[in-house]
Design a protein around this motif. Structure first.
Motif, PDB file in Angstrom:
ATOM      1  N   VAL A  42       0.837  -1.256   0.019  1.00  0.00           N
ATOM      2  CA  VAL A  42      -0.103   0.041   0.164  1.00  0.00           C
ATOM      3  C   VAL A  42       0.837   1.171  -0.093  1.00  0.00           C
ATOM      4  O   VAL A  42       0.671   2.148  -0.687  1.00  0.00           O
ATOM      5  CB  VAL A  42      -0.908   0.091   1.292  1.00  0.00           C
ATOM      6  CG1 VAL A  42      -1.876   1.439   1.363  1.00  0.00           C
ATOM      7  CG2 VAL A  42      -2.070  -1.105   0.936  1.00  0.00           C
ATOM      8  N   LEU A  43       1.724   1.376   0.835  1.00  0.00           N
ATOM      9  CA  LEU A  43       2.783   2.295   0.970  1.00  0.00           C
ATOM     10  C   LEU A  43       3.486   2.630  -0.388  1.00  0.00           C
ATOM     11  O   LEU A  43       3.577   3.811  -0.888  1.00  0.00           O
ATOM     12  CB  LEU A  43       3.884   2.353   2.035  1.00  0.00           C
ATOM     13  CG  LEU A  43       3.069   2.271   3.388  1.00  0.00           C
ATOM     14  CD1 LEU A  43       4.382   2.065   4.384  1.00  0.00           C
ATOM     15  CD2 LEU A  43       2.801   3.895   3.934  1.00  0.00           C
ATOM     16  N   ARG A  44       4.098   1.679  -1.083  1.00  0.00           N
ATOM     17  CA  ARG A  44       4.657   1.743  -2.521  1.00  0.00           C
ATOM     18  C   ARG A  44       3.649   2.153  -3.366  1.00  0.00           C
ATOM     19  O   ARG A  44       3.838   3.118  -4.268  1.00  0.00           O
ATOM     20  CB  ARG A  44       5.243   0.479  -2.813  1.00  0.00           C
ATOM     21  CG  ARG A  44       6.136   0.587  -4.143  1.00  0.00           C
ATOM     22  CD  ARG A  44       6.696  -0.789  -4.780  1.00  0.00           C
ATOM     23  NE  ARG A  44       7.221  -1.527  -3.679  1.00  0.00           N
ATOM     24  CZ  ARG A  44       6.381  -2.712  -3.293  1.00  0.00           C
ATOM     25  NH1 ARG A  44       5.221  -3.268  -3.888  1.00  0.00           N
ATOM     26  NH2 ARG A  44       7.044  -3.521  -2.459  1.00  0.00           N
ATOM     27  N   ASP A  45       2.753   1.734  -3.324  1.00  0.00           N
ATOM     28  CA  ASP A  45       1.443   2.232  -4.387  1.00  0.00           C
ATOM     29  C   ASP A  45       1.082   3.521  -4.135  1.00  0.00           C
ATOM     30  O   ASP A  45       1.099   4.352  -5.216  1.00  0.00           O
ATOM     31  CB  ASP A  45       0.094   1.346  -4.138  1.00  0.00           C
ATOM     32  CG  ASP A  45       0.252  -0.009  -4.553  1.00  0.00           C
ATOM     33  OD1 ASP A  45       1.260  -0.587  -5.341  1.00  0.00           O
ATOM     34  OD2 ASP A  45      -0.890  -1.020  -4.288  1.00  0.00           O
ATOM     35  N   GLU A  72       8.851  -1.075   2.400  1.00  0.00           N
ATOM     36  CA  GLU A  72       7.957  -1.271   1.037  1.00  0.00           C
ATOM     37  C   GLU A  72       7.909  -2.733   0.672  1.00  0.00           C
ATOM     38  O   GLU A  72       6.916  -3.197  -0.030  1.00  0.00           O
ATOM     39  CB  GLU A  72       8.180  -0.081   0.248  1.00  0.00           C
ATOM     40  CG  GLU A  72       7.606   1.106   0.303  1.00  0.00           C
ATOM     41  CD  GLU A  72       7.996   1.969  -0.766  1.00  0.00           C
ATOM     42  OE1 GLU A  72       8.605   1.487  -1.699  1.00  0.00           O
ATOM     43  OE2 GLU A  72       7.637   3.081  -0.773  1.00  0.00           O
ATOM     44  N   ARG A  73       9.090  -3.391   0.789  1.00  0.00           N
ATOM     45  CA  ARG A  73       9.212  -4.692   0.214  1.00  0.00           C
ATOM     46  C   ARG A  73       8.542  -5.866   1.346  1.00  0.00           C
ATOM     47  O   ARG A  73       8.661  -6.883   1.103  1.00  0.00           O
ATOM     48  CB  ARG A  73      10.597  -5.143  -0.069  1.00  0.00           C
ATOM     49  CG  ARG A  73      11.034  -4.276  -1.499  1.00  0.00           C
ATOM     50  CD  ARG A  73      12.374  -4.565  -1.669  1.00  0.00           C
ATOM     51  NE  ARG A  73      13.494  -3.901  -1.077  1.00  0.00           N
ATOM     52  CZ  ARG A  73      14.609  -4.224  -0.460  1.00  0.00           C
ATOM     53  NH1 ARG A  73      14.825  -5.661  -0.526  1.00  0.00           N
ATOM     54  NH2 ARG A  73      15.340  -3.312   0.432  1.00  0.00           N
ATOM     55  N   GLY A  74       8.250  -5.302   2.386  1.00  0.00           N
ATOM     56  CA  GLY A  74       7.585  -6.307   3.411  1.00  0.00           C
ATOM     57  C   GLY A  74       8.820  -7.155   4.063  1.00  0.00           C
ATOM     58  O   GLY A  74       8.214  -8.260   4.630  1.00  0.00           O
ATOM     59  N   GLN A  75      10.004  -6.618   4.176  1.00  0.00           N
ATOM     60  CA  GLN A  75      10.971  -7.342   4.904  1.00  0.00           C
ATOM     61  C   GLN A  75      11.152  -6.609   6.260  1.00  0.00           C
ATOM     62  O   GLN A  75      11.928  -7.303   7.030  1.00  0.00           O
ATOM     63  CB  GLN A  75      12.249  -6.990   3.949  1.00  0.00           C
ATOM     64  CG  GLN A  75      12.374  -7.792   2.564  1.00  0.00           C
ATOM     65  CD  GLN A  75      13.508  -7.533   1.991  1.00  0.00           C
ATOM     66  OE1 GLN A  75      14.326  -6.369   2.232  1.00  0.00           O
ATOM     67  NE2 GLN A  75      13.868  -8.326   1.095  1.00  0.00           N
ATOM     68  N   LYS A  76      10.557  -5.649   6.679  1.00  0.00           N
ATOM     69  CA  LYS A  76      10.765  -4.991   8.014  1.00  0.00           C
ATOM     70  C   LYS A  76       9.188  -4.558   8.356  1.00  0.00           C
ATOM     71  O   LYS A  76       8.523  -4.230   7.796  1.00  0.00           O
ATOM     72  CB  LYS A  76      11.457  -3.896   8.013  1.00  0.00           C
ATOM     73  CG  LYS A  76      13.131  -3.821   7.612  1.00  0.00           C
ATOM     74  CD  LYS A  76      13.768  -4.364   8.896  1.00  0.00           C
ATOM     75  CE  LYS A  76      15.172  -4.708   8.665  1.00  0.00           C
ATOM     76  NZ  LYS A  76      16.021  -5.381   9.538  1.00  0.00           N
ATOM     77  N   GLU A  77       9.172  -4.746   9.709  1.00  0.00           N
ATOM     78  CA  GLU A  77       7.947  -4.735  10.250  1.00  0.00           C
ATOM     79  C   GLU A  77       7.998  -3.301  10.941  1.00  0.00           C
ATOM     80  O   GLU A  77       8.931  -3.052  11.912  1.00  0.00           O
ATOM     81  CB  GLU A  77       7.672  -5.696  11.470  1.00  0.00           C
ATOM     82  CG  GLU A  77       6.356  -5.579  12.145  1.00  0.00           C
ATOM     83  CD  GLU A  77       5.399  -6.603  11.210  1.00  0.00           C
ATOM     84  OE1 GLU A  77       4.262  -6.168  11.149  1.00  0.00           O
ATOM     85  OE2 GLU A  77       5.862  -7.783  10.999  1.00  0.00           O
ATOM     86  N   LEU A  90       3.752  11.303   3.021  1.00  0.00           N
ATOM     87  CA  LEU A  90       3.004  10.953   1.854  1.00  0.00           C
ATOM     88  C   LEU A  90       1.764  11.826   1.947  1.00  0.00           C
ATOM     89  O   LEU A  90       1.005  11.713   0.828  1.00  0.00           O
ATOM     90  CB  LEU A  90       2.631   9.507   1.712  1.00  0.00           C
ATOM     91  CG  LEU A  90       3.880   8.446   1.391  1.00  0.00           C
ATOM     92  CD1 LEU A  90       3.408   7.215   1.822  1.00  0.00           C
ATOM     93  CD2 LEU A  90       4.281   8.754  -0.117  1.00  0.00           C
ATOM     94  N   ASP A  91       1.510  12.462   2.796  1.00  0.00           N
ATOM     95  CA  ASP A  91       0.555  13.451   2.843  1.00  0.00           C
ATOM     96  C   ASP A  91      -0.978  12.408   2.757  1.00  0.00           C
ATOM     97  O   ASP A  91      -1.822  12.804   1.852  1.00  0.00           O
ATOM     98  CB  ASP A  91       0.382  14.284   1.867  1.00  0.00           C
ATOM     99  CG  ASP A  91      -0.528  15.540   2.171  1.00  0.00           C
ATOM    100  OD1 ASP A  91      -0.819  15.962   3.355  1.00  0.00           O
ATOM    101  OD2 ASP A  91      -0.964  16.137   1.381  1.00  0.00           O
ATOM    102  N   VAL A  92      -1.065  11.518   3.289  1.00  0.00           N
ATOM    103  CA  VAL A  92      -1.942  10.464   3.568  1.00  0.00           C
ATOM    104  C   VAL A  92      -2.336  10.256   4.875  1.00  0.00           C
ATOM    105  O   VAL A  92      -1.179   9.850   5.729  1.00  0.00           O
ATOM    106  CB  VAL A  92      -1.724   9.082   2.652  1.00  0.00           C
ATOM    107  CG1 VAL A  92      -2.804   8.239   2.877  1.00  0.00           C
ATOM    108  CG2 VAL A  92      -1.613   9.275   1.108  1.00  0.00           C
ATOM    109  N   ASP A 135      -4.247  11.325  -3.005  1.00  0.00           N
ATOM    110  CA  ASP A 135      -4.321  10.529  -4.186  1.00  0.00           C
ATOM    111  C   ASP A 135      -5.076   9.360  -3.805  1.00  0.00           C
ATOM    112  O   ASP A 135      -5.832   8.652  -4.052  1.00  0.00           O
ATOM    113  CB  ASP A 135      -3.157  10.027  -4.885  1.00  0.00           C
ATOM    114  CG  ASP A 135      -2.530  11.156  -5.780  1.00  0.00           C
ATOM    115  OD1 ASP A 135      -3.303  12.065  -6.252  1.00  0.00           O
ATOM    116  OD2 ASP A 135      -1.460  10.732  -6.022  1.00  0.00           O
ATOM    117  N   GLY A 136      -4.946   8.798  -2.417  1.00  0.00           N
ATOM    118  CA  GLY A 136      -5.472   7.580  -1.818  1.00  0.00           C
ATOM    119  C   GLY A 136      -7.050   7.685  -1.514  1.00  0.00           C
ATOM    120  O   GLY A 136      -7.888   6.921  -1.609  1.00  0.00           O
ATOM    121  N   LEU A 137      -7.502   9.268  -1.252  1.00  0.00           N
ATOM    122  CA  LEU A 137      -8.550   9.460  -0.658  1.00  0.00           C
ATOM    123  C   LEU A 137      -9.540   9.517  -1.864  1.00  0.00           C
ATOM    124  O   LEU A 137     -10.907   9.053  -1.901  1.00  0.00           O
ATOM    125  CB  LEU A 137      -8.752  10.643  -0.022  1.00  0.00           C
ATOM    126  CG  LEU A 137      -8.261  10.498   1.331  1.00  0.00           C
ATOM    127  CD1 LEU A 137      -8.478  12.096   2.057  1.00  0.00           C
ATOM    128  CD2 LEU A 137      -9.171   9.754   2.440  1.00  0.00           C
TER     129      LEU A 137
END
Length: 146
Positions: A42-45, A72-77, A90-92, A135-137
């Motif tokens: 989601v963050l990458r998108d 973003e690659r899901g390697q870190k929590e 990201l202003d989201v 953008d996300g909204l």
């Protein structure tokens, strides 16, 4: 369940036989959803929709470029503080990002979640929402306005 030998290129493997089609479907549906992967996607998108680079967002969020890339690659929590900082960069709203993650997890689990806002209320209050949104909204409002 019965096992049956199957030879492929001289290598014998054992295959389960006797499973119904429904059992095969259940096995496929039980794919584990990893939350950090969904958050990263989601963050990458969002970042890519905004046309921003990892470097720009990492600088704004005060997070190292490498760490943001791993998130973003899901390697870190990522911690809640870090997620909040990234969403601010990201202003989201964090809540919107988490809502998108929740929707993706629900789809992966095969759960249908109805919109939590009744159509009557969304029609009534959609006029109060400004046209200039992150953008996300904008995607979520398209369905509410129709």
């Amino acid at each position: 369940m019965v096992k049956q030998p199957v030879s492929v290129n001289g290598v014998v493997r054992w295959r389960d036989v006797g499973l119904t089609e429904e059992s095969h479907r259940e096995q496929k549906e039980r794919k584990m959803v990893v939350l950090r992967h969904e958050i990263g996607d989601v963050l990458r998108d969002v970042r890519q929709r905004q046309g921003r680079t990892l470097r720009e967002v990492s600088h704004s969020a005060r997070v190292s470029l490498g760490y943001l890339s791993e998130v973003e690659r899901g390697q870190k929590e990522a911690s809640s503080e870090l997620l909040s900082s990234i969403c601010s960069a990201l202003d989201v709203p964090l809540s919107l990002m988490l809502r998108e993650v929740s929707d993706r997890v629900a789809v992966a689990e095969g759960v249908v979640i109805p919109d939590t806002v009744p159509q009557e209320l969304s029609r009534e209050f959609v006029a109060d929402i400004p046209d200039e949104l992150p953008d996300g909204l904008s995607r979520g409002l398209a369905s509410a306005r129709s």
